[in-house]
Design a protein around this motif. Structure first.
Motif, PDB file in Angstrom:
ATOM      1  N   GLN A  29     -56.268 -43.463   2.514  1.00  0.00           N
ATOM      2  CA  GLN A  29     -56.188 -44.186   1.252  1.00  0.00           C
ATOM      3  C   GLN A  29     -54.819 -44.858   1.108  1.00  0.00           C
ATOM      4  O   GLN A  29     -54.735 -46.033   0.748  1.00  0.00           O
ATOM      5  N   GLU A  30     -53.760 -44.120   1.403  1.00  0.00           N
ATOM      6  CA  GLU A  30     -52.410 -44.678   1.303  1.00  0.00           C
ATOM      7  C   GLU A  30     -52.234 -45.859   2.255  1.00  0.00           C
ATOM      8  O   GLU A  30     -51.610 -46.863   1.902  1.00  0.00           O
ATOM      9  N   ALA A  31     -52.795 -45.752   3.462  1.00  0.00           N
ATOM     10  CA  ALA A  31     -52.695 -46.841   4.439  1.00  0.00           C
ATOM     11  C   ALA A  31     -53.439 -48.084   3.951  1.00  0.00           C
ATOM     12  O   ALA A  31     -52.959 -49.212   4.118  1.00  0.00           O
ATOM     13  N   ALA A  37     -51.075 -54.199  -0.306  1.00  0.00           N
ATOM     14  CA  ALA A  37     -49.753 -54.596  -0.792  1.00  0.00           C
ATOM     15  C   ALA A  37     -49.055 -55.534   0.195  1.00  0.00           C
ATOM     16  O   ALA A  37     -48.438 -56.529  -0.206  1.00  0.00           O
ATOM     17  N   GLU A  38     -49.164 -55.248   1.481  1.00  0.00           N
ATOM     18  CA  GLU A  38     -48.541 -56.099   2.494  1.00  0.00           C
ATOM     19  C   GLU A  38     -49.200 -57.472   2.528  1.00  0.00           C
ATOM     20  O   GLU A  38     -48.524 -58.491   2.660  1.00  0.00           O
ATOM     21  N   TYR A  39     -50.510 -57.515   2.418  1.00  0.00           N
ATOM     22  CA  TYR A  39     -51.224 -58.798   2.381  1.00  0.00           C
ATOM     23  C   TYR A  39     -50.724 -59.624   1.200  1.00  0.00           C
ATOM     24  O   TYR A  39     -50.448 -60.814   1.336  1.00  0.00           O
ATOM     25  N   CYS A  40     -50.602 -58.978   0.059  1.00  0.00           N
ATOM     26  CA  CYS A  40     -50.118 -59.687  -1.133  1.00  0.00           C
ATOM     27  C   CYS A  40     -48.687 -60.175  -0.940  1.00  0.00           C
ATOM     28  O   CYS A  40     -48.361 -61.305  -1.310  1.00  0.00           O
ATOM     29  N   ARG A  41     -47.845 -59.341  -0.363  1.00  0.00           N
ATOM     30  CA  ARG A  41     -46.463 -59.743  -0.135  1.00  0.00           C
ATOM     31  C   ARG A  41     -46.401 -60.961   0.771  1.00  0.00           C
ATOM     32  O   ARG A  41     -45.714 -61.937   0.495  1.00  0.00           O
ATOM     33  N   LEU A  47     -50.264 -58.016  -6.715  1.00  0.00           N
ATOM     34  CA  LEU A  47     -51.286 -56.979  -6.792  1.00  0.00           C
ATOM     35  C   LEU A  47     -51.065 -56.202  -8.088  1.00  0.00           C
ATOM     36  O   LEU A  47     -50.130 -55.424  -8.202  1.00  0.00           O
ATOM     37  N   SER A  48     -51.933 -56.425  -9.074  1.00  0.00           N
ATOM     38  CA  SER A  48     -51.739 -55.825 -10.391  1.00  0.00           C
ATOM     39  C   SER A  48     -52.389 -54.462 -10.547  1.00  0.00           C
ATOM     40  O   SER A  48     -52.101 -53.749 -11.492  1.00  0.00           O
ATOM     41  N   ARG A 107     -61.945 -65.319  -6.942  1.00  0.00           N
ATOM     42  CA  ARG A 107     -62.148 -65.407  -5.501  1.00  0.00           C
ATOM     43  C   ARG A 107     -62.147 -64.012  -4.902  1.00  0.00           C
ATOM     44  O   ARG A 107     -61.457 -63.130  -5.380  1.00  0.00           O
ATOM     45  N   LEU A 108     -62.903 -63.866  -3.834  1.00  0.00           N
ATOM     46  CA  LEU A 108     -62.886 -62.622  -3.073  1.00  0.00           C
ATOM     47  C   LEU A 108     -62.076 -62.872  -1.814  1.00  0.00           C
ATOM     48  O   LEU A 108     -62.421 -63.726  -1.005  1.00  0.00           O
ATOM     49  N   LEU A 109     -60.976 -62.149  -1.674  1.00  0.00           N
ATOM     50  CA  LEU A 109     -60.096 -62.267  -0.515  1.00  0.00           C
ATOM     51  C   LEU A 109     -60.244 -61.007   0.328  1.00  0.00           C
ATOM     52  O   LEU A 109     -60.239 -59.900  -0.198  1.00  0.00           O
ATOM     53  N   LEU A 110     -60.379 -61.183   1.629  1.00  0.00           N
ATOM     54  CA  LEU A 110     -60.512 -60.055   2.535  1.00  0.00           C
ATOM     55  C   LEU A 110     -59.339 -60.020   3.499  1.00  0.00           C
ATOM     56  O   LEU A 110     -58.992 -61.039   4.091  1.00  0.00           O
ATOM     57  N   VAL A 111     -58.737 -58.838   3.646  1.00  0.00           N
ATOM     58  CA  VAL A 111     -57.626 -58.682   4.579  1.00  0.00           C
ATOM     59  C   VAL A 111     -58.110 -58.948   5.997  1.00  0.00           C
ATOM     60  O   VAL A 111     -57.468 -59.636   6.767  1.00  0.00           O
TER      61      VAL A 111
END
Length: 142
Positions: A29-31, A37-41, A47-48, A107-111
């Motif tokens: 879960q943490e990963a 968070a990294e994708y958002c950065r 990431l709210s 929008r739906l964004l996928l990592v």
């Protein structure tokens, strides 16, 4: 003198994460949260919050998904971020949830995607879709 724009804290478009974590370890879960968070950065998104579904659902409605839809009605929400389409549920449920996200104006964004595509010219040349150096087309905006 005012600082340059690049030196000011500027908020990116607001997104909310969605995770489907049925029988998943805390480390996993943490990963996954860290990957969101990294994708958002890296894509200048804010990431709210992250909505987490922990039970297997038989339909598109769940407490976590309903909460997600509620926040999508807030002003200035850009979209939903998930590690992969599978986090929206099995294919039929994921498809319906995708439609509901879109109907909410988000929008739906996928990592990452489950299936990669490549230009038709590469297929005609016999280059496999997953060979190194093949530029993959992504579903999300960069």
């Amino acid at each position: 003198m005012e600082p340059l724009t690049e030196h000011r804290l500027v908020s990116g478009p607001v997104v909310y994460g969605f995770l489907r974590l049925v029988q998943v370890s805390e480390a996993r879960q943490e990963a996954l949260v860290a990957s969101l968070a990294e994708y958002c950065r890296s894509h200048e998104l804010e990431l709210s919050g992250v909505f987490t579904e922990r039970e297997t659902s038989t339909g598109p409605g769940s407490a976590a998904f309903t909460g997600l839809l509620d926040v999508l009605a807030l002003p200035d929400v850009y979209g939903v971020l998930a590690p992969a389409a599978s986090h929206l549920g099995p294919k039929a449920i994921a498809a319906e949830r995708g439609r509901r996200i879109e109907a909410a104006g988000s929008r739906l964004l996928l990592v990452r995607r489950t299936r990669r595509t490549c230009p038709a010219s590469h297929l005609r040349q016999g280059i496999p879709p997953h060979s190194p150096g093949t530029p993959h087309l992504l579903e999300t905006e960069s």
